[in-house]
Write an enzyme that holds these catalytic residues in place. Sequence first.
Site: not given
Ligand code: IVH
Length: 687
Positions: A114, A116, A118, A227, A290, A314, A408, A411, A426, A432
């Site tokens: 999946e 990640k 943010d 997720y 996972k 990452k 400044c 001015c 300033c 100004c």
């Molecule tokens: S699974 C036990 N899936 O990343 C693991 N986490 O560094 C449960 N996050 O705290 C997390 N996208 O806030 C999972 N597709 C995704 C995610 C995800 C973002 C975040 C989540 C977690 C952090 C872990």
Amino acid sequence: MTREEAKKKIDRLIDQIDYYNTRYYQDSVSEISDYEFDRMLKSLESLEEQFPEFKYVYSPTQRVGGTVTKSFETVVHKNAMLSLSNTYSEQELFDFDKRVAKGLPDQQYEYFCELKFDGVAISLWYEQGILQRAVTRGDGTQGDDITPNAKTIRSIPLKLKPGNSLPDEFEVRGEVFMPRKVFEAINAQKEADGETLLANPRNTASGTLKMQDSSVVAGRKLDCFLYYFQSEVPVVATHEEAIHLIEKGGFNVSGTYKKCRNMQEAIAYIKYWEQKRFELPLDTDGIVIKVNRLEQQSQLGFTAKSPRWAIAYKYKTEGATTRLNDITYQVGRTGAITPVAELEPVLLAGTTVKRASLHNANEIERLGLRIGDFVHVEKGGEIIPKVTGVDMDKRAPNLEGFKYTEQCPECGTGLIRREGEAVHYCPNEEACPPQVLGRIEHFIQRKAMDIESLGPETIRGLLDHGRIKDPADLYGLQFEDLNGLEFKVYSEKKADFSVRSLREKSAQNIINSIRNSKEQPFERVLFGLGIRYVGATVSEKLAGYFKDIHALQNSTYEELVEAPEIGERIAESLRMYFDNPKNRRLIDRLMRYGLKFNVEGEKENAGNNVLEGKTFVISGVFENMSRDEMESSIKAHGGKVVSSISSKLDYLVAGDKMGPAKLEKAQKLNITTISEADFLDMIGEND
Ligand code: IVH
């Protein structure tokens, strides 16, 4: 309508609204017009008002917010919310894969990949198909109960779709985020208002989720991807099945996932999304891999911090190296000086970057910048590119050390630095040019006094001819001051100014709109004053709470922080503003010109503050009034409504059908519990 009929109708409306809501917010399909949708919502609202016993916690009318929580209750997670181990390297992914293989001897396994997301992790708890609780991650063991705020997120179901196959009790986890577009729109507005810009969508989402007033949260358009699913009774064998299960149950799942047979396939997935992820409506910073089978997940188990069955890859933030041609300065409406890096144009994450904010003198010093240096620029979660360092190998030997300006740039006045602040200012507030102009522009904008027929060039003209010096002077202008007024207009094409004069009709329009602006309500006038950190929303809060300028400007710092949504920074800024005699004089003059400095219709209420300083929790249903009515009535009499019972609470107003747990807690803490009739007695309305 009988009670039965009402209940039936309410149930039907909720199901219908939920259905269209899901179609709209998750499938992006509008099956009915906005008008039709609003009509259904309004009719549900009015039925709920007539039959408050059928106003359910899961009703879509709850999504507009309205609850104010001064401090969120801390909740211990049923299952700890762990984090993931991170890596930036493919090699480490293969190492992870080896560990998985070792932990699952002689077994086949698959990965589920999946993106990640943010954002901000959230845990949602459902019982009998109804959202009970939404909790932030906190420290992983315990988080904040932010249920009223989560309810405003349209893609979080308050009640599950009929016919779903989810168990009676379960937890889902996901990520709350602010779509990039929403974030950019907020920042564009902030920029126009001369306010400090928000750093990035993640911090904004996080700050929004912790706001005290859920109706403000509702306006911020957060979204959520889920997720993770967990239930005590086993209902699925793989993570993939869990994802499909919650997807079918009406949860918002991003369609970007993929099942992979091995780590090679997972790496192909990582490569695929490396650039493509920028097309998504939200920020992502990596990929989560996972182990798919839940049985295998438990075989692998956890370390103290993270599961052994998952890893996050990452992406590196995109960066480039380019020449720092110059450092220039911008002067804001408040006199704040912002240094700007003028860069040799460079392509970065799909856009050409020419400038980057350097924030303040400390930042330049920290980076050790010299004009002519080659600098690294990055565009991460932030929208504005950042200078992150200097390439010392490329530094020419003759570069001079950089000296921050002492005057400044607009001015020439000597700059000051307030104690504890990194930014230079300033102090020449009165003369100004960008400050004077900025304050007037802020004052006349649509969200403030709405005198937009007065353009920036005309204001410049008025300033140049000495006809105005501050916003109050606008109200003393006569037609003759404007008619024929000469002002300069800059033409990009000619790269020069040309002189124009204001026509009779425009002059009259401006005079009319200045006069009409006196009708603007108090909160807009307050916003127009341009007090630091007091934007349109904060102004509304302040006006609603203090009701008039006298109460506001005479409040102590302690009284200010007591007000909903008002933190220390805002309170300090308000005190500083009102303690300055020049600002008080400006307010006096505006008042004499007839601008509104109190909330209309509130005067009559003054003096009936019998509930002043008292806090209330409202629970259950009442005979004579809805909970909303009771809440307004408490506020109108000077009291405050909070959502959770603590030892500091003064009264619990207990109605019918109130939860036994609340009552027990109140008794334990010795909180005075009163009935609806007692409450009416208190405010003198019990006949
Ligand atoms: S699974 C036990 N899936 O990343 C693991 N986490 O560094 C449960 N996050 O705290 C997390 N996208 O806030 C999972 N597709 C995704 C995610 C995800 C973002 C975040 C989540 C977690 C952090 C872990």
